[in-house]
Each structure stands twice: as C-alpha cells, then as structure tokens.
Motif scaffolding. Structure first.
Motif, PDB file in Angstrom:
ATOM      1  N   TYR A 163       0.818  -1.216   0.000  1.00  0.00           N
ATOM      2  CA  TYR A 163       0.000   0.000   0.000  1.00  0.00           C
ATOM      3  C   TYR A 163       0.848   1.261   0.000  1.00  0.00           C
ATOM      4  CZ  TYR A 163       0.587  -0.764   5.023  1.00  0.00           C
ATOM      5  OH  TYR A 163       1.107  -1.003   6.252  1.00  0.00           O
ATOM      6  N   LYS A 206       0.037   6.830  -6.615  1.00  0.00           N
ATOM      7  CA  LYS A 206      -0.997   7.853  -6.713  1.00  0.00           C
ATOM      8  C   LYS A 206      -0.393   9.214  -6.987  1.00  0.00           C
ATOM      9  CE  LYS A 206      -4.518   6.428  -3.367  1.00  0.00           C
ATOM     10  NZ  LYS A 206      -5.001   6.790  -2.020  1.00  0.00           N
ATOM     11  N   ARG A 217       1.487   9.846   6.318  1.00  0.00           N
ATOM     12  CA  ARG A 217       0.079   9.453   6.362  1.00  0.00           C
ATOM     13  C   ARG A 217      -0.100   7.974   6.110  1.00  0.00           C
ATOM     14  NH1 ARG A 217      -5.164  12.328   3.861  1.00  0.00           N
ATOM     15  NH2 ARG A 217      -6.537  10.545   4.040  1.00  0.00           N
ATOM     16  N   PRO A 258      -7.820  -0.661  12.729  1.00  0.00           N
ATOM     17  CA  PRO A 258      -9.259  -0.845  12.530  1.00  0.00           C
ATOM     18  C   PRO A 258      -9.655  -2.314  12.515  1.00  0.00           C
ATOM     19  CG  PRO A 258      -8.199  -0.015  10.545  1.00  0.00           C
ATOM     20  CD  PRO A 258      -7.184   0.049  11.626  1.00  0.00           C
ATOM     21  N   LEU A 308      -4.194  -1.772  -0.568  1.00  0.00           N
ATOM     22  CA  LEU A 308      -4.945  -0.705   0.088  1.00  0.00           C
ATOM     23  C   LEU A 308      -4.441  -0.558   1.511  1.00  0.00           C
ATOM     24  CD1 LEU A 308      -8.550  -1.513  -1.152  1.00  0.00           C
ATOM     25  CD2 LEU A 308      -7.211   0.510  -1.714  1.00  0.00           C
ATOM     26  N   ASN A 309      -4.357   0.659   1.961  1.00  0.00           N
ATOM     27  CA  ASN A 309      -3.838   0.906   3.307  1.00  0.00           C
ATOM     28  C   ASN A 309      -4.838   0.427   4.354  1.00  0.00           C
ATOM     29  OD1 ASN A 309      -2.937   2.000   5.718  1.00  0.00           O
ATOM     30  ND2 ASN A 309      -2.005   3.740   4.685  1.00  0.00           N
ATOM     31  N   PRO A 310      -4.435  -0.531   5.190  1.00  0.00           N
ATOM     32  CA  PRO A 310      -5.387  -1.142   6.121  1.00  0.00           C
ATOM     33  C   PRO A 310      -5.901  -0.185   7.202  1.00  0.00           C
ATOM     34  CG  PRO A 310      -3.166  -1.906   6.574  1.00  0.00           C
ATOM     35  CD  PRO A 310      -3.108  -1.125   5.299  1.00  0.00           C
ATOM     36  N   CYS A 311      -5.211   0.917   7.399  1.00  0.00           N
ATOM     37  CA  CYS A 311      -5.595   1.815   8.488  1.00  0.00           C
ATOM     38  C   CYS A 311      -6.512   2.940   8.045  1.00  0.00           C
ATOM     39  CB  CYS A 311      -4.368   2.440   9.120  1.00  0.00           C
ATOM     40  SG  CYS A 311      -3.614   1.352  10.300  1.00  0.00           S
ATOM     41  N   LEU A 312      -6.698   3.110   6.751  1.00  0.00           N
ATOM     42  CA  LEU A 312      -7.496   4.239   6.272  1.00  0.00           C
ATOM     43  C   LEU A 312      -8.765   3.718   5.596  1.00  0.00           C
ATOM     44  CD1 LEU A 312      -4.659   6.405   4.671  1.00  0.00           C
ATOM     45  CD2 LEU A 312      -5.649   6.607   6.942  1.00  0.00           C
ATOM     46  N   ARG A 318     -11.199   7.883   2.559  1.00  0.00           N
ATOM     47  CA  ARG A 318      -9.992   8.714   2.636  1.00  0.00           C
ATOM     48  C   ARG A 318      -9.024   8.378   1.519  1.00  0.00           C
ATOM     49  NH1 ARG A 318      -7.949   9.432   8.746  1.00  0.00           N
ATOM     50  NH2 ARG A 318      -6.409  10.675   7.644  1.00  0.00           N
ATOM     51  N   GLN A 319      -8.908   7.117   1.214  1.00  0.00           N
ATOM     52  CA  GLN A 319      -7.951   6.737   0.179  1.00  0.00           C
ATOM     53  C   GLN A 319      -8.423   7.177  -1.195  1.00  0.00           C
ATOM     54  OE1 GLN A 319      -5.851   2.973   0.710  1.00  0.00           O
ATOM     55  NE2 GLN A 319      -7.100   2.598   2.513  1.00  0.00           N
ATOM     56  N   LEU A 320      -9.721   7.082  -1.402  1.00  0.00           N
ATOM     57  CA  LEU A 320     -10.269   7.449  -2.706  1.00  0.00           C
ATOM     58  C   LEU A 320     -10.229   8.968  -2.880  1.00  0.00           C
ATOM     59  CD1 LEU A 320     -11.398   6.116  -5.124  1.00  0.00           C
ATOM     60  CD2 LEU A 320     -13.618   5.963  -4.035  1.00  0.00           C
ATOM     61  N   GLU A 368      -8.260  10.964  -1.538  1.00  0.00           N
ATOM     62  CA  GLU A 368      -6.866  11.356  -1.708  1.00  0.00           C
ATOM     63  C   GLU A 368      -6.490  11.351  -3.192  1.00  0.00           C
ATOM     64  OE1 GLU A 368      -3.418  10.262   1.283  1.00  0.00           O
ATOM     65  OE2 GLU A 368      -3.961   8.612  -0.023  1.00  0.00           O
ATOM     66  N   SER A 369      -6.924  10.301  -3.895  1.00  0.00           N
ATOM     67  CA  SER A 369      -6.632  10.216  -5.318  1.00  0.00           C
ATOM     68  C   SER A 369      -7.348  11.318  -6.080  1.00  0.00           C
ATOM     69  CB  SER A 369      -7.060   8.860  -5.876  1.00  0.00           C
ATOM     70  OG  SER A 369      -6.277   7.858  -5.330  1.00  0.00           O
ATOM     71  N   GLN A 401      -5.723  14.565  -5.468  1.00  0.00           N
ATOM     72  CA  GLN A 401      -4.408  14.600  -6.104  1.00  0.00           C
ATOM     73  C   GLN A 401      -4.544  15.054  -7.546  1.00  0.00           C
ATOM     74  OE1 GLN A 401      -1.841  14.067  -4.282  1.00  0.00           O
ATOM     75  NE2 GLN A 401      -0.359  14.389  -5.910  1.00  0.00           N
ATOM     76  N   LYS A 403     -17.254   4.028   3.883  1.00  0.00           N
ATOM     77  CA  LYS A 403     -16.850   3.998   5.293  1.00  0.00           C
ATOM     78  C   LYS A 403     -16.092   2.730   5.649  1.00  0.00           C
ATOM     79  CE  LYS A 403     -20.595   6.926   6.954  1.00  0.00           C
ATOM     80  NZ  LYS A 403     -21.464   6.858   5.739  1.00  0.00           N
ATOM     81  N   TYR A 420     -13.285  -0.257   5.902  1.00  0.00           N
ATOM     82  CA  TYR A 420     -11.841  -0.428   5.906  1.00  0.00           C
ATOM     83  C   TYR A 420     -11.505  -1.579   4.967  1.00  0.00           C
ATOM     84  CZ  TYR A 420     -11.152   2.712   9.830  1.00  0.00           C
ATOM     85  OH  TYR A 420     -11.067   3.817  10.618  1.00  0.00           O
ATOM     86  N   MET A 458      -9.562   4.314  -7.810  1.00  0.00           N
ATOM     87  CA  MET A 458      -8.514   5.252  -7.436  1.00  0.00           C
ATOM     88  C   MET A 458      -7.645   5.591  -8.637  1.00  0.00           C
ATOM     89  SD  MET A 458      -7.583   3.806  -3.671  1.00  0.00           S
ATOM     90  CE  MET A 458      -5.864   3.834  -3.976  1.00  0.00           C
TER      91      MET A 458
END
Lengths: 334, 283, 316
Positions: free
Chosen positions: A227, A234, A244, A325, C97-101, C105-107, C109-110, C113, C144, C146, C162
């Motif tokens: 990731y 990106k 982040r 999470p 995909l970032n497991p913490c976001l 938020r990830q989408l 962000e793109s 960007q 919403k 994860y 993304m």
C-alpha cells in the motif's frame, strides 16, 4: 488481566509471609514491639486465621484503601504513596515525552534514509542509549551540566526558597497557580522546570533508544508494503507517503512498545533516577523503605504498581484497537 | 545434526557483533587472566589516597587510587571478573530453569502451561528492577541474594521463547513422524525439539547477560547487592559518589566499564539475532 | 504514441536484469505483456512509474510517456505524472490498500491529487461517482469501510476507481486478476475494458496467463528473462507463435494444446534462469527443444514477415 491482578495481590500478600522472620514484627517494626501491641497486631492482622481467610482480609482491606501503616512514619501507607505519586508521574511523563518526541522521528528518519550516515549515527547512538546504566548516566549528566557548566540544579524538585502549596502535586502545575504566580512571578515555574530537566533527560535515554529502534524496524517493514507503493503510484508527495500512509501503520508496534516503556520508565527509571536526583517520588520512597525494612510500604508499592501496570496494559489494548481498525471492529462486533 | 554444526560455525556473531565479541573476550582475559599474571589486589590499601591516574601502563596505579588508596585498575579488573562471573551464573541458572519450564509448558499444555505462563506474565509485568529490589528486600540485601533475585527475573525470557518454539515444533510433521515411529516423548524433545530452540535461546542468553549485569550493578549501586569492600562496578560507583566534584574519574570509570560490557553484549545479541533468528529481529 | 521506450535496461545492484527493451503503446490501445514470474515484467512497470526500489536503476535511449520525457523527469514531474496522466493497479488488491485508512480517505486522496483545490464535499461526490463507475453497489456505505472488510474483487474495483480518478491516458495493470477468483477475474477484466472504451485511455495489461491477454489485448509482447522474445498482434501470435517459448506458453494452456481433452498438459522443461545471470547466446537456449550452433550467438529481434510488425527473437 484479571489473573495478573490476582497474581499481584498474591505476590504482595505472600511477600511478607515468605520473608524470614516474624510477619508481625515485619509489619509493626522491630522497634516498638511490646507484647500488648504484638497481640493487638495479631488480632488486627487476623494472623490467627487460616491463610485463605488472611488473604481475603488482605484483599478486602486493600479494596477499602487500607494497606497498613508505615513502620517508619506511622502514617497510612496509601496516603504516603499517593502523596508521592504525582512527582513520579510528572518525571516519568516528561521523560517519556522527550523520548517519544525525539526517538520516533529519529527512527522514521533512520528508516527512510536507510543505510545512510544519518541512519548509522542514529542507530549507533541508540544502541549506546540502550546499554547505558541509568544510575551512572545521571551522575555523568550532573557532572557535565550541574558541576561542569553549572546550568542545572543537582537535586530536588524546586529551590528551597519557594514555598509551593501542593494543590495537584504536580510541581509544574502548582507553580502556575494564581497565588504562587502572584507571589513569585514565573520564577518558581522556571525553577521547577530547571529541576526537572536533568532527571527527565536521564530517564528519557533508554526509552529514547528503544523508541528509535522500534520505530525504525517497524517503519522499514511498513515501507516495503504494497500500500505504500500504491500511495507512491498515486503521485503523493514523499512526505505524505511516509507520514500518512506508512507511519500510521508503523504506529501499532510503537504504541505497544511505548506502553511497556511507559511502565518501565516510570517505575524502573524512577527507582534509580529519583535516588540520584533526590526526587521525592515513589521510587525513592520504595528504595528508602527497603533500606528501613518497612514491609507494609513495600507490600503496598508492589500492589499499587501492579495495578498501575495492569491499567496501562488495558489502555494500550484500547489504543491498539483505536489505531488498528481490523482489531477495533472485531472487538466492537463481538 | 547439521543444524548443530552450523551453529558451531556461526559463533562469531558477525558485523558489529564481532567487535562486541572481541571486547568481551578481552574483558574476560583481563578479568580472569590478568590477576594471575600481575600483582593486583582490589583490597590492598596504599598510602596514596585518591591518586590521579598516571595513564602510564608501566607505573603501578595506572588509573590512580580510590578514597582508601586502593588501586583503581585492580578494582576495575576484579569488577570485570565479578560482573562477568555473576552474569554467567545468572544466565546459566535462569537458562536451565527457563528452558525446562518452557519445554514443560509447551509439551504438556493444559493447566501446567496456564500456571507457568501466568507466573511468567506476572514476572514480566512488574518492572525488573522493582522486582529485584522486592526480592532482595524479602531475602535480605547482599550479593548472594541479589544474584538469586536477578536469576529469577532472568527466567521468563527463556520460558517464553522455548515455549513458543516448542509449540511450533510439536506441530511440524517431522515431530509427528517421530512420535508415530514410536519414539518416547522425552527422546523427541531431546533430539528434535530442543535443537531447534538453540538459536533463539542463544540470542536470549546474550541479551540476558547484558540485563543481568545491568541489574546486578544497579542493585550494587543502591547498596542492596554487593557491599563494600567487594570490587563490584555498581558498588564502586556508589562509593565514588561523594567524590563526584573533586575526582569525577572515580565515577566515570566503573560506569564506563558497565556501559562497555553491556554494550558489547547487546551488540553480540543483536548480531546473533539478525543471523540466527530473523523472525525475532523486530522485537 | 502514449508511451515509447527505446532500449530500456534495468540493473539490480549493478547487474543487468532487463536488457534492451524497445516497445511502444498507442493511444487507446491494450498492450498485453506476458511471461513467467521473475522475467522482469513488474520491474519494467515500476521503471515506467518511476517507482524502482533503491539499488535498482533504469537506463534507456528514450523513454517518453504522455509527451513527458521520463529520462529527464525530476521527482516533481514524476509525481504529477503518477497522480495525473498515468496510473497503476497491482497484483494483490488486499495488500495494496492501506489497512488503516477508510476507502473514503484513500479514494478522496486520489481525487484531490488529480484536482487540487477541490472542496471536500465535491471530492466526496466524485468518490461516490467513481465507486459507482467501477460497479460497487451501496457506494455510500462502502466509503466507510476499511480494506479488511472488502472482498478481493471489491478491493480491486476500488483500486481501479482510485486509478481512474485522475482520468489517466495510460494505465498499467500489473497482474490485476492473479490474486482473484476466476469468476471475479472476468468481471474485473471486463470492467477495465469498459473503462478503456469509455475514456480512450491506453492500457498495459501484464499477466502470466496468456488466456487473459488473449481475451483483452490488441497487441502482445512476450517476455522471457528480461528480454522481449516475441511481439505482434495478439491473434496472430497465439495462432502461430514464432518463438519456441511462446509456443510453449500457448501449448501449456488447457484446451489449446491441440491434444485431446483430459490428456496431460504440455509443460516447458526447466525453470527461468535468474534474471541477473549472464548467458551466452539465446537466453532460452537451455530450455529450448530445438537448438543448434546459431543459438550460441546472441539473438536479435527479427521481423517474422516482410510486411508485418510481428517480431521474434529466434532465428528459426
């Protein structure tokens, strides 16, 4: 967690009973032991009952906040310990803050610029910090800053010139109380801060090194994750990618280590650092109680610190869920 | 068999660990051989109190004398002997007990495992210095009791690592196969499980050494371990405290020796861990 | 040309890995890249995105994407390109995909960007639109989530969302379906094809599965051990492979070997030689069933027929 608490109470309870010598004498002290007092104590402690009953009595009275009376001061142990607790927490939290604020960024830098000069320097300093005997390090700092450069005080929490009424017990807060500021201005606060610097630095050294090492290895692992590559793909700036996307995931082991460190820093660090800097906290109190063979205090300290550790561990579990999470959701679902 | 031979070859830890290893070897030589060759006594009192170091290896008090006129160099050398010797005893005893308990917990499981692990958790949850102080408080202060205390504290690390290795190994096919072919439990443990525990245990032993030395020194410093006049680095440091302003070197030297020894053990331990046990590298 | 690469070489720790790759992608075209694992496909993609790890270096005579000279691009140009005209999706969507976001938020962000200065609300609306575009039902609820709450196919759809957030002219899909179930595979490939048709972007589709390539690509290039060994129109290459390696790949496909059903599949003997190893002559020589003295000379790409753009790195 519950079993650990149980274990702590058992440990504290049996501590006195396995110590060589008469537990009554241990608890009331060898000095003032006339037969009258002795018999009274046997009844009060319920030593004529079976061990199980004694243990239950011990737990019940502990729950009621009665942990006995100090042999030395003849004051309630719990009161004595609680009065010293803020000083220890103040020192421990300051130390951990220093360690965290310096160690974590250092670890991130070391990981991001892996195998660079900066990485090498940070890791070398950290393995030194990791190996340093705290009690010696404190003395060396005193030598450099208090004796050599004469810029920091040697011992205590504040100059004896100031008479600060203990409101919260936290010197940094108490010196900012309105009437104190009215009387001394901010010089009392300055003095308290000055007294805090060296002991906090001493205590911060080991956790700083551990933070740097943990952060580095955790970041290195995360930076090689898919990731992070996605985040780069990106077109995000490197800063954003690192802080982040990578750092947040790297935080999980850091928080765990941070919690363990918090406990060891506050307690272990306190015992040695407070002794060196004559810091009137729990650590120094425990050491002095050991010198004086003040067993009620030792017993109560073990119990309170055990509870403290268990609480901190619970807090870490909670934080862990909040950051991760996958864990948090599962818990709330079940 | 092959695993054992491979470990034999890997004793030199590699990288920075080699430097730590060399320092430790020289400390060992200094502590155990030098007293045989040189006329050194940590207790002999000379007329010259608090003599400054001459830094001349040929003159006798190379590093000066302490407040009682004792040769600092001799005391530091005997301190090395003391620290390394105690460290060895502590690690050896806690290793044997810890590995034994770990195997028991891992192999038998059930209530035995639960009991052992709860004890381990309890020991791990309380900060080690506090525990050491409390044990010393119960047993009475003195070097012997300090050693007992530090040994007890050293046990859990071995129990944990051996238990998890044992549980891991017991599930592997070759262990199952050994059972299936009729080997006794003890035999399987000895010949199949234990060899696999060796690498992580070696790593833990190196790290345990550094912890033990630090803790013994801390207890000595607090006056709960070695008592004067024993030449122990921690106790020497405490003795030298009153002279911190006038003779700072008296304070610096014993502490620097502790730092050097602990640092070397940590370097060796880290290097060994990187080599033998990449899985644990994160901890 | 959206992408043209001339003589791209990649070195790992100073050892050559990818050797003299020359290829191009035209606007709106799907280029399939096929080859076994470890043949350097992914490394080429990373070089095109400027994401090579430390110790891996690319050099080329020419490397131009979306009219930006990649050889002269600084970090800022790369970032602009990645978040803009080029996009990439990866093999394992679950770990990409970032497991913490959250997905949101990830989408977002793109989205942000690609269009800086967009308001949060409209970014969210755009994110919803994108989720809808990649065929995710209940987009609002999904925002919403994860990543660990998603299935592999859903995660890959979100990766695609993304990637298309910036309306790229070129998308690189690095084994986009390898980690997915067969049924989901087809859906994802179809989705990619749809998006390509709608937006007119070009697609580089990397796979080790020649069946996937046949299904989607216009042109194909076959890679073996850091080289292109055959390239050409996808139908022609698969119908009549020129290079023995391609022949092997095609024959190893179930239902294509020309053998009766339920007979053993053909395999290519041996395994890929390490990509950094030097070999004298043809790099496929050691596994080839048909070698002679000419194979001991390095092979160059040859035209298969005078009026065709089909090329093969074999003298037969």
């Amino acid at each position: 967690m519950a079993t650990t608490l149980l274990g702590v109470t058992l440990l504290a309870f049996f501590l006195i009973r396995v110590a060589p010598g008469d537990p009554v004498l241990l608890l009331i002290g060898e000095r003032g032991s006339d037969p009258e007092q002795y018999r009274e104590m046997v009844v009060r402690l319920g030593l004529d009952n079976s061990l199980i009953v004694q243990y239950l009595q011990f737990v019940v009275s502990a729950l009621q906040g009665d942990l006995g009376v100090s042999v030395v001061s003849q004051q309630s142990v719990i009161g004595e310990l609680l009065a010293r607790w803020p000083a220890t927490i103040e020192l421990g939290v300051s130390a951990l803050l220093i360690a965290c604020l310096l160690g974590v960024p250092a670890g991130v830098i070391a990981a991001v610029y892996r195998n660079s000069v900066a990485d090498f320097l940070i890791m070398s300093v950290s393995i030194f910090g990791y190996s340093i005997p705290v009690f010696w390090w404190g003395l060396v700092l005193i030598m450099c800053f208090s004796i050599g450069l004469d810029i920091t005080p040697v011992a205590g929490r504040i100059d004896i010139l100031y008479d600060i009424p203990p409101v919260t017990g936290f010197m940094l807060m108490d010196t900012l109380a309105p009437q104190v500021v009215q009387e001394y201005g901010f010089s009392a606060f300055g003095s308290a801060l000055g007294h805090l610097v060296l002991p906090a630095l001493t205590m911060a050294t080991i956790p700083l090194a551990v933070f740097a090492r943990t952060t580095r290895s955790s970041m290195l692992e995360v930076l090689s994750e898919d990731y992070v590559r996605t985040a780069r793909a990106k077109g995000l700036s490197e800063f954003r990618v690192i802080w982040r996307h990578a750092f947040r995931n790297a935080l999980i082991p850091i928080v765990t280590v941070g919690g363990v460190l918090f406990v060891t820093t506050v307690i272990t660090g306190a015992i040695l650092t407070e002794t060196i800097f004559a810091w009137p906290g729990v650590g120094r109190y425990i050491v002095n109680s050991v010198y004086a063979r003040d067993y009620p205090v030792i017993q109560a300290s073990i119990l309170l610190i055990g509870i403290f550790v268990v609480l901190v561990n619970g807090l870490i579990d909670y934080l862990y869920g909040a950051i991760n999470p996958a864990v948090g959701r599962r818990d709330s679902a079940s | 068999m092959q695993a054992r031979i491979a470990i034999g070859f890997r004793l030199m830890p590699g990288g920075w660990g080699n430097i730590g290893f060399l320092v430790l070897v020289s400390l060992l030589l200094l502590g155990f051989i030098a007293p045989l060759l040189l006329d050194l006594s940590p207790y002999r009192i000379s007329a010259e109190l608090l003599a400054p170091p001459s830094w001349n290896p040929l003159s006798v008090p190379v590093l000066g004398t302490d407040d009682l006129g004792r040769d600092m160099f001799a005391r530091l050398v005997y301190g090395a002997r003391c620290s390394l010797g105690i460290g060895f005893v502590v690690v050896a005893v806690s290793l044997v007990i810890g590995v034994g308990l770990g195997l028991l917990a891992g192999v038998y499981g059930g209530w035995l495992d639960a009991l052992i692990m709860r004890l381990v958790d309890l020991l791990m949850c309380l900060p080690s210095i506090l525990l050491a102080i409390v044990i010393v408080a119960v047993l009475g202060s003195g070097l012997g009791n300090a050693i007992v205390a530090v040994t007890i504290i050293g046990i859990p690390r071995f129990v944990r690592v051996v238990r998890s290795m044992t549980i891991q190994e017991m599930q592997k096919t070759y262990v199952m196969a050994a059972f299936a072919s009729g080997s006794s439990r003890l035999r399987v443990l000895w010949s199949e499980v234990l060899p696999n525990c060796v690498p992580p245990v070696i790593v833990q032993a190196a790290l345990g050494f550094s912890d033990a030395i630090l803790e013994i020194a801390a207890l000595g410093f607090l006056g709960l371990g070695a008592k004067p006049p024993v030449a122990e680095w921690g106790a020497m440091l405490a003795d030298a405290r009153p002279f911190i302003e006038s003779h700072p070197l008296l304070v610096v030297m014993p502490g620097a020796c502790i730092l050097l020894t602990v640092l070397s053990f940590n370097l060796v331990g880290d290097a060994l861990r990187d080599r033998l046990d990449p899985k644990l590298a994160r901890l | 040309m959206i992408l043209s690469v001339k003589n791209l070489s990649i070195e790992i720790d100073g050892k050559p890995a990818v050797r003299g790759l020359t290829f191009y992608v035209a606007a709106g075209e799907v280029l399939g890249v096929v080859g076994e694992s470890g043949c350097g496909k992914s490394m080429v993609n990373m070089a095109l995105m400027g994401l090579l790890p430390d110790g891996v270096n690319a050099s080329a005579e020419q490397m131009e994407a979306c009219s930006v000279d990649l050889l002269r691009a600084g970090p800022r140009d790369w970032r602009a390109l990645r978040g803009g005209k080029m996009a990439m999706i990866f093999q394992n969507p679950m770990s990409a995909l970032n497991p913490c976001l959250t997905v949101e938020r990830q989408l977002k962000e793109s989205v942000l960007q690609a269009r800086t200065g967009m308001s949060r609300a409209s970014a969210r609306a755009e994110a919803l639109r994108l989720l809808d575009r990649v065929g995710i039902a209940h987009a609002g609820a999904r925002l919403k989530s994860y990543p660990h709450e998603l299935s592999g196919g859903m995660a890959q759809r979100i990766m695609i969302a993304m990637a298309v957030a910036s309306a790229p002219q070129l998308m690189i899909a690095d084994e986009p379906t390898t980690a997915l179930d067969v049924t989901v595979q087809a859906q994802i490939l179809q989705l990619l094809e749809e998006i390509r048709r709608d937006t007119g972007m070009a697609l580089i589709l990397v796979s080790h599965d020649i069946g996937v390539i046949e299904q989607c690509a216009h042109r194909v290039q076959v890679m073996y051990s850091g080289q292109i060994v055959e390239s050409g129109d996808v139908g022609e290459v698969i119908a009549s492979p020129c290079h023995p390696y391609t022949r092997g790949l095609v024959a190893a496909q179930p239902g294509r070997s020309g053998l009766p059903p339920k007979s053993r599949l053909t395999t290519i003997d041996g395994s890929v030689i390490p990509i950094t190893e030097e070999v004298e002559g043809c790099r496929f020589r050691l596994r080839c069933s048909r070698t002679d003295h000419r194979c001991e000379q390095p092979q160059r790409m040859r035209r298969a027929a005078a009026n065709s753009y089909r090329e093969s790195r074999c003298h037969w």
